[in-house]
Design a protein around this motif. Structure first.
Motif, PDB file in Angstrom:
ATOM      1  N   UNK A  59       7.590 -13.001  99.774  1.00  0.00           N
ATOM      2  CA  UNK A  59       7.246 -12.903 101.194  1.00  0.00           C
ATOM      3  C   UNK A  59       8.395 -12.339 102.007  1.00  0.00           C
ATOM      4  N   UNK A  60       9.616 -12.772 101.680  1.00  0.00           N
ATOM      5  CA  UNK A  60      10.766 -12.280 102.435  1.00  0.00           C
ATOM      6  C   UNK A  60      11.001 -10.796 102.167  1.00  0.00           C
ATOM      7  N   UNK A 218       3.744  -4.410  91.899  1.00  0.00           N
ATOM      8  CA  UNK A 218       4.949  -4.158  91.096  1.00  0.00           C
ATOM      9  C   UNK A 218       6.172  -4.899  91.621  1.00  0.00           C
ATOM     10  N   UNK A 219       6.279  -5.052  92.940  1.00  0.00           N
ATOM     11  CA  UNK A 219       7.390  -5.829  93.505  1.00  0.00           C
ATOM     12  C   UNK A 219       7.309  -7.277  93.024  1.00  0.00           C
ATOM     13  N   UNK A 220       6.107  -7.848  93.052  1.00  0.00           N
ATOM     14  CA  UNK A 220       5.933  -9.221  92.590  1.00  0.00           C
ATOM     15  C   UNK A 220       6.311  -9.372  91.127  1.00  0.00           C
ATOM     16  N   UNK A 221       5.896  -8.409  90.296  1.00  0.00           N
ATOM     17  CA  UNK A 221       6.227  -8.477  88.877  1.00  0.00           C
ATOM     18  C   UNK A 221       7.727  -8.360  88.658  1.00  0.00           C
ATOM     19  N   UNK A 222       8.365  -7.452  89.380  1.00  0.00           N
ATOM     20  CA  UNK A 222       9.812  -7.265  89.242  1.00  0.00           C
ATOM     21  C   UNK A 222      10.571  -8.511  89.682  1.00  0.00           C
ATOM     22  N   UNK A 223      10.187  -9.087  90.824  1.00  0.00           N
ATOM     23  CA  UNK A 223      10.884 -10.274  91.314  1.00  0.00           C
ATOM     24  C   UNK A 223      10.651 -11.476  90.402  1.00  0.00           C
ATOM     25  N   UNK A 224       9.467 -11.564  89.795  1.00  0.00           N
ATOM     26  CA  UNK A 224       9.201 -12.659  88.865  1.00  0.00           C
ATOM     27  C   UNK A 224      10.109 -12.575  87.645  1.00  0.00           C
ATOM     28  N   UNK A 225      10.272 -11.371  87.101  1.00  0.00           N
ATOM     29  CA  UNK A 225      11.184 -11.201  85.968  1.00  0.00           C
ATOM     30  C   UNK A 225      12.631 -11.509  86.366  1.00  0.00           C
ATOM     31  N   UNK A 226      13.036 -11.002  87.512  1.00  0.00           N
ATOM     32  CA  UNK A 226      14.414 -11.219  87.957  1.00  0.00           C
ATOM     33  C   UNK A 226      14.677 -12.697  88.255  1.00  0.00           C
TER      34      UNK A 226
END
Length: 299
Positions: A59-60, A218-226
């Motif tokens: 969200x941020x 894709x942002x959600x997937x990237x942040x989840x991995x990170x």
């Protein structure tokens, strides 16, 4: 869409993805575009229902994107790096400039469960009665309701684009059964779209959602991995306040070690800087500015 503190140790490599035909289809009629936006929203709904997604961080990050879009609509030139600086380098008692103020509005709108009181924190120039009326306005599906609110607010307050977009995204989220605002319409609509009315505005909202969700997934997937990588290194962190610092990194797009970490973790300025450098060395946090001073760090 609750914002729990997720256990990300076993986070998968991927989240549900948008079907390729959603973004590749050339649809122009309201019916066809509504079908595509519904498919996009259904995919996003699966993502925001996952406990392994760092919801507050997502969200941020999207709030920053929405702020940048709103600032462009207002004819200003600030971009993401400048907007981050305008908020994350604020000292207690400082006032944010115009760009920072918009980012703070989006942060406040998304930080707490949707309610009149929470939205008034983000929109202090709107009365509680006005916000309550707007939240209950409109009939039909989620996108139709959001478009109705957008049109109503802009008709009576034509220069309050940020107000209208925050409320439209709040109504969209509420209609979908999510507990928190997720910036979507604000990141997909253009200035010319906000001058539309009726079915033209509805069509623009559907198209905007296909576009913005195509970016958000894709942002959600990237942040989840990170976020999973960051959680995995916690046993290696011995610094005082390390757990609190990690929790902050999992909820904020960017942090200043000298301001955010020292103020909320009990670390000294020097210890906070060393801690951030340690996380960078472990490959789980990035320095975002490229500067030697006044640095900001994020997942």
């Amino acid at each position: 869409m609750a914002f729990p503190q997720p256990d990300l140790a076993d986070a998968p490599d991927t989240l549900p993805r948008m079907p390729p035909w959603v973004t590749s289809a050339r649809a122009e009629t309201l019916e066809d575009v509504a079908f595509l936006s519904g498919s996009a929203l259904a995919t996003l709904h699966l993502v925001v229902g996952r406990d392994d997604v760092p919801h507050a961080l997502l969200s941020d990050r999207l709030s920053l994107t929405a702020s940048e879009a709103c600032i462009r609509m207002l004819g200003r030139s600030e971009r993401a790096g400048e907007i981050r600086d305008a908020v994350h380098l604020l000292r207690p008692g400082d006032q944010a400039g115009p760009a920072g103020a918009i980012y703070l509005q989006w942060q406040r709108a998304t930080a707490r469960p949707i309610s009149v009181k929470a939205l008034q924190r983000a929109l202090p120039y709107a009365t509680a009665e006005q916000i309550a009326t707007w939240l209950d306005m409109g009939r039909g599906g989620p996108v139709m309701r959001a478009a109705t609110v957008l049109e109503t607010v802009l008709t009576t307050h034509p220069r309050e684009e940020v107000l209208a977009l925050i409320l439209a995204d709040a109504v969209l989220a509420q209609s979908l059964g999510w507990t928190h605002v997720l910036p979507l319409l604000a990141t997909g609509l253009k200035s010319r779209d906000l001058r539309m009315r009726g079915t033209d505005l509805q069509l623009a909202c559907h198209k905007a959602l296909v576009s913005s969700i195509g970016v958000a997934l894709p942002v959600a997937a990237d942040l989840t991995r990170r976020a999973a990588d960051l959680q995995a290194v916690i046993p290696k962190l011995r610094a005082k306040g390390a757990a609190d610092a990690v929790a902050l990194f999992l909820s904020k797009d960017a942090l200043s070690p000298a301001i955010a970490l020292t103020g909320r973790t009990g670390m000294s300025d020097r210890a906070a800087r060393r801690f951030c450098d340690r996380l960078v060395g472990l490959g789980v946090v990035r320095e975002l500015t490229g500067r030697d001073t006044f640095r900001l760090y994020g997942v």
